[in-house]
Motif scaffolding. Sequence first.
Motif, PDB file in Angstrom:
ATOM      1  N   ASP A  28       0.845  -1.192   0.000  1.00 26.68           N
ATOM      2  CA  ASP A  28       0.000   0.000   0.000  1.00 26.68           C
ATOM      3  C   ASP A  28       0.880   1.240   0.000  1.00 26.68           C
ATOM      4  O   ASP A  28       2.025   1.231   0.478  1.00 26.68           O
ATOM      5  CB  ASP A  28      -0.895   0.022   1.246  1.00 26.68           C
ATOM      6  CG  ASP A  28      -1.832  -1.165   1.303  1.00 26.68           C
ATOM      7  OD1 ASP A  28      -2.047  -1.782   0.249  1.00 26.68           O
ATOM      8  OD2 ASP A  28      -2.319  -1.469   2.405  1.00 26.68           O
TER       9      ASP A  28
ATOM     10  N   SER B 298       0.365   5.616   0.700  1.00 26.51           N
ATOM     11  CA  SER B 298      -0.497   6.741   1.050  1.00 26.51           C
ATOM     12  C   SER B 298       0.194   8.026   0.623  1.00 26.51           C
ATOM     13  O   SER B 298       1.374   8.268   0.965  1.00 26.51           O
ATOM     14  CB  SER B 298      -0.773   6.778   2.554  1.00 26.51           C
ATOM     15  OG  SER B 298      -1.518   5.644   2.936  1.00 26.51           O
TER      16      SER B 298
ATOM     17  N   ARG C 131      -0.147  12.254   0.479  1.00 26.43           N
ATOM     18  CA  ARG C 131      -0.839  13.469   0.910  1.00 26.43           C
ATOM     19  C   ARG C 131      -0.769  14.465  -0.235  1.00 26.43           C
ATOM     20  O   ARG C 131       0.303  14.808  -0.712  1.00 26.43           O
ATOM     21  CB  ARG C 131      -0.199  14.046   2.171  1.00 26.43           C
ATOM     22  CG  ARG C 131      -0.942  15.292   2.689  1.00 26.43           C
ATOM     23  CD  ARG C 131      -0.256  15.889   3.903  1.00 26.43           C
ATOM     24  NE  ARG C 131      -0.408  15.031   5.059  1.00 26.43           N
ATOM     25  CZ  ARG C 131       0.599  14.586   5.797  1.00 26.43           C
ATOM     26  NH1 ARG C 131       1.854  14.908   5.472  1.00 26.43           N
ATOM     27  NH2 ARG C 131       0.390  13.832   6.853  1.00 26.43           N
TER      28      ARG C 131
ATOM     29  N   TYR D 242      -8.997  10.229   2.764  1.00 19.44           N
ATOM     30  CA  TYR D 242      -9.236  10.897   4.045  1.00 19.44           C
ATOM     31  C   TYR D 242      -8.875  12.371   3.943  1.00 19.44           C
ATOM     32  O   TYR D 242      -7.805  12.730   3.440  1.00 19.44           O
ATOM     33  CB  TYR D 242      -8.413  10.236   5.151  1.00 19.44           C
ATOM     34  CG  TYR D 242      -8.476  10.966   6.473  1.00 19.44           C
ATOM     35  CD1 TYR D 242      -9.653  10.982   7.216  1.00 19.44           C
ATOM     36  CD2 TYR D 242      -7.369  11.666   6.949  1.00 19.44           C
ATOM     37  CE1 TYR D 242      -9.732  11.672   8.426  1.00 19.44           C
ATOM     38  CE2 TYR D 242      -7.435  12.359   8.156  1.00 19.44           C
ATOM     39  CZ  TYR D 242      -8.614  12.359   8.891  1.00 19.44           C
ATOM     40  OH  TYR D 242      -8.676  13.050  10.068  1.00 19.44           O
TER      41      TYR D 242
ATOM     42  N   THR E  25      -5.570  12.745   2.040  1.00 19.29           N
ATOM     43  CA  THR E  25      -4.701  11.574   1.876  1.00 19.29           C
ATOM     44  C   THR E  25      -5.417  10.516   1.047  1.00 19.29           C
ATOM     45  O   THR E  25      -6.553  10.150   1.345  1.00 19.29           O
ATOM     46  CB  THR E  25      -4.324  10.981   3.239  1.00 19.29           C
ATOM     47  OG1 THR E  25      -3.648  11.982   4.010  1.00 19.29           O
ATOM     48  CG2 THR E  25      -3.406   9.774   3.061  1.00 19.29           C
TER      49      THR E  25
ATOM     50  N   THR F  85      -5.015   6.610  -0.317  1.00 18.40           N
ATOM     51  CA  THR F  85      -4.280   5.355  -0.124  1.00 18.40           C
ATOM     52  C   THR F  85      -4.657   4.391  -1.241  1.00 18.40           C
ATOM     53  O   THR F  85      -5.837   4.129  -1.469  1.00 18.40           O
ATOM     54  CB  THR F  85      -4.608   4.717   1.234  1.00 18.40           C
ATOM     55  OG1 THR F  85      -4.274   5.656   2.272  1.00 18.40           O
ATOM     56  CG2 THR F  85      -3.824   3.427   1.431  1.00 18.40           C
TER      57      THR F  85
ATOM     58  N   ARG G 247       4.611  11.333   0.311  1.00 19.88           N
ATOM     59  CA  ARG G 247       4.350   9.972   0.779  1.00 19.88           C
ATOM     60  C   ARG G 247       4.386   9.938   2.304  1.00 19.88           C
ATOM     61  O   ARG G 247       5.300  10.483   2.923  1.00 19.88           O
ATOM     62  CB  ARG G 247       5.388   9.007   0.213  1.00 19.88           C
ATOM     63  CG  ARG G 247       5.119   7.547   0.607  1.00 19.88           C
ATOM     64  CD  ARG G 247       6.097   6.618  -0.059  1.00 19.88           C
ATOM     65  NE  ARG G 247       5.785   5.220   0.264  1.00 19.88           N
ATOM     66  CZ  ARG G 247       6.468   4.167  -0.197  1.00 19.88           C
ATOM     67  NH1 ARG G 247       7.508   4.368  -1.019  1.00 19.88           N
ATOM     68  NH2 ARG G 247       6.121   2.937   0.154  1.00 19.88           N
TER      69      ARG G 247
END
Length: 823
Positions: free
Chosen positions: A736, A738, A740, A775, A784, A786, A822
Motif C-alpha cells: 500500500d 499513502s 498526501r 481521508y 490523503t 491510499t 508519501r
Amino acid sequence: MRVSLNQIKQFIDFELPPVDELVKKINSQLGKVEETINLGERYEKAVIVKVVSCEDHPNADRLHVCRVDDGGVVQDVERDENGHVQVVCGAPNVHTDMYAVWLPPSSTVPASFAEKEPFVLEKREIRGVMSNGMLAAGDELAINSDHDGIIEIDPDEWKPSDEAVKPGVSFAKLYGLDDHVIDIENKMFTHRPDLFGQLGVAREIAGIHHQAFTSPDWYAGAPEFSSASGLEFEVSNNADGNVPRLMTVAIKDVVVKPSPLWLQCALMRLGAKPINNIVDVTNYIMLLTAQPVHAYDYDKLRGHKLVARMALPGEEVTLLNHKQYALDVTDIVIADAEGPIGLAGIMGGGDSEVSDETKNVVLEVANFDMYTIRKSSMHHGLFTDASNRFNKGQSPLQNSYVMNLLMTSLRDVAGGEQASDVFDSGTDRVNEPIAGSVDFINQRLGLGLSASEMRQLLENVEVKIGLENGITVEPPFWRTDIRLAEDVVEEVGRLYGFDKLPLELPLRTMAPTVKDAILTMKTKVRESLSRAGANEVLTYSFVHERVLEQSGQDSAQAYRLSNALSPDLQYYRLSLTPSLLDKIHMNIKAGHDEFALFEFGKAHRKDDMDDEGLPREYERLAFVYAAKKSSETAYYKAKHYLETLAPEVSYIPLRDFSIEYPIFDQLAQPFEPGRAAVVMSGEHFVGVIGEYKASVRRAFKLPETTAGFEIFQSFLVKQKPATYQPLSRFPSVTQDISLRIPVATTYAAVFELARQATNEAASNLRFDISPLALYQPEGSDVKTVTLRFKVTSDNRTLKEEEVSSVVAAVAAAGKDKLGAERI
C-alpha cells in the motif's frame, strides 16, 4: 382439465409409464400439462380404524374417549394392553363398532396440506385425557364441507378398490386417493370437446402409447329405452335449430341424501365439490363423458312442462347463483309452462333446483349450438363447466349413451323409478366418411407408413378405417373435429408422434447467417447485468413534461406529440435516464430496499438532424442503482456495473459536459457535475456516469444512495471479447502507498499517475491498483489517498524489494507531478 390417473386406469388394459414419462408424452402429443398433483401425499398416513369402545369424557360434556383398532399398522404410538389407541373425539355420531378414518400423530390434516403452514397433528392432552391424533370429518379430509360429524365408513358400500374394509387399511388406497392428478391446459382441447371428459382422455392416452382402446359397454352399442308412465310430463324443442338435440325423462321416488363416499372422493379428485347425490351424479357424468347434464325438481316445474326455446323480449330468470338476469332474444332458455327456469347450456334456475325435499326429478341431456352458448356466456359474464364444454361443440350423437348412463347411475345412488318415456327430439347430424389415400397422408407428413400401419394408429382410438379403393375414414360419433382429409393427416401425424417426423434440410448450399452485432451485444449486456442482480425494464419512449422538468431537461428541445396516447405521454424523451428515475420511488415504496434497473432505448433531440433532415436516433443504454441504506458510495457502485460491460473503462476523466459536449447537454442534465464523470472512448464522448443533482433527487424522491449511467450502444458494440489470460503459478505481492495531496487534486489524477508510473517502472509485471482510503480532515487544505498495489509475475517469485522499488517510483512521480508527499 383435471385428469385422474386412477380414473384413466379403469378404462385401459395396459400399465401406464411413470408419471414423469407420461407427462412428457402428454405434452408432446396431447396437450400442455400445467400441473401434476400427487394426491396420495395428502392421505399418506390416513388409516381405516374400528372404534372398539366409546365412553363419555370425564371432564367435558360433548367429548368422547374412544379406543380404536388400527390393526397395529401405525408405528410409534401409545397402545393399551389390547393394542388399541386412545383418541378423544367430539363428533356426535361417533359410536362403538363403527369404521372411521384416523389421522395419527405426525400426520398432516389433508384440508391444510396446501396451506403455507399445514396443520400437523401430535399427541396432546385434551381436558386431562391424552389423545393420539384425531378421527376425521369430511371437511378435514378435504372431501366435502361436512363438519357435523366424522366420516363413517360403510363396509358394504361399493368402493373402487378390491381392498376389504378392515382396521389398518389405507384410506387413500381404499377410495382411490392414492392418485396423481394431471391438470392439462383447457386451450389445448378447444377443437376436441370429447377430451373434456375422463373417458376421452383415457382413449387418447392409449392412442399415443400405440395401445388399442375399447370404450366401456355403456358407451358402445345404441341403448334402448323402455316406455314408462307415472308422472305427467310434456316436453318440446322450439329453439329454431339452436338445440340440435334434447333428451329428457322423469324419475319418481328418488331419495336425496349425501353421495356415497366413493363418489365424493371421485368428484374431489376431479376438482368438483359434493352437494347431494342427485347433483353429484350429474357432475360426475359430465366429468366422465364431457357431456353436461342437468336435473330439475319435477314438482317445481309449473304445468309439469319443459320446453327449450329462445328467450322472449323482457324476460328475466333467477339462476342457481341466486342472481337475476335480464335475458336477450338471442339466449336459449329452458322454460316451464310459465317462464324461463334456466339459461340453457350455462346454468340452471334457482326455482327448479334439487333440494333435500325433492322426491321426483327430470333429467336433461341436451346439445346446444356452440356459438349461441358462447355469445350468451360472454353477454352475461357467466363461465361455467357446462358452458366451457358446450362452446367447444359437443357431439349430439352421444346424448343417448349419456342419458342411459345417467339413468343407471341415478338409480344406483338415489333409487327411483322411470316415470315417463324418454323424450328425444333427435338429430339429423351424421359423421360423413372421409376419402383419402396413403400417398396423400405420407406426402404431407414426410413419412412412408403403410396402409396397415395407418389403420392401426387410427383404430387404436376407435376411428374406423376402410382400405378398399384407397382409404376411407369413418369418424366415431364423439369426434366433431374430423371433417376433411387434412384432419386425417393431422390425426395420423399426432398419433405417430410429430417429434418422430423426419427433419430434412433444403437440398442446396446455404452460407451461415452472419450474427447481428447489436443483438449479440444486447444479449451479452442483458446476461451480464442480470447476473449482477440488475432488472431490465421497458418504459414508454414518451414521457410527461413533468418528468423532463424534474430531471432538469428542457422540454422545448423535445418533440411534442400531436396525438399523444394519453395526457401523461406528451413528449418524446431526450434521454432514457428520467424514465428510470421515475420508477425508483414506486419500487422503494413496494419494499425493495436495494435494486438496479436498466433499459435499452432510443432518444431524440429537435436540433439534431441527419443528412436527410430527419431526426437522428441515438440508441442508448441507461442504468440506475438505488439503495435506501448502503455503506458504498453510489458513484463507485454504478462504475462497477459499467466496468463489467466495458472492462477498459477503469478510468473515467471528469469533465464539464455543458462546455465540451453541448450537443449532449440534455443527457447530462440530471447528473451532479462534481459527483459525475464523462465516459470517453479515446477522444469520443460516449456517455455520462455519476450521482444526481439534489434537485433531481428531491423531485423524484430518490434515496441518497442513487447513481447511474447512460451510454451509447455503439460504444458497447465495439467492445472486444474478453481474452483469456492464465493465472500465474507464482504468488502475488501486495503493498500500500499513502500520498498526501492538495485538496484540488482529484483522485482520478492520482490513479492515472500511478497507472502510468507502474507501466514505466516494470512493464513486464501485472499490476492491479485499487483504492483503499480517501481521508480529508475537516478544514484542512490537504487530503490523503491510499492505493493498494497487487503485483504478479508470470515467470518468477517476486521479492519485496522489487515491488517496493515500483511503489517508490509511484511516490517519486507523485511528488514531481502532483506535489504529493508519501506518508
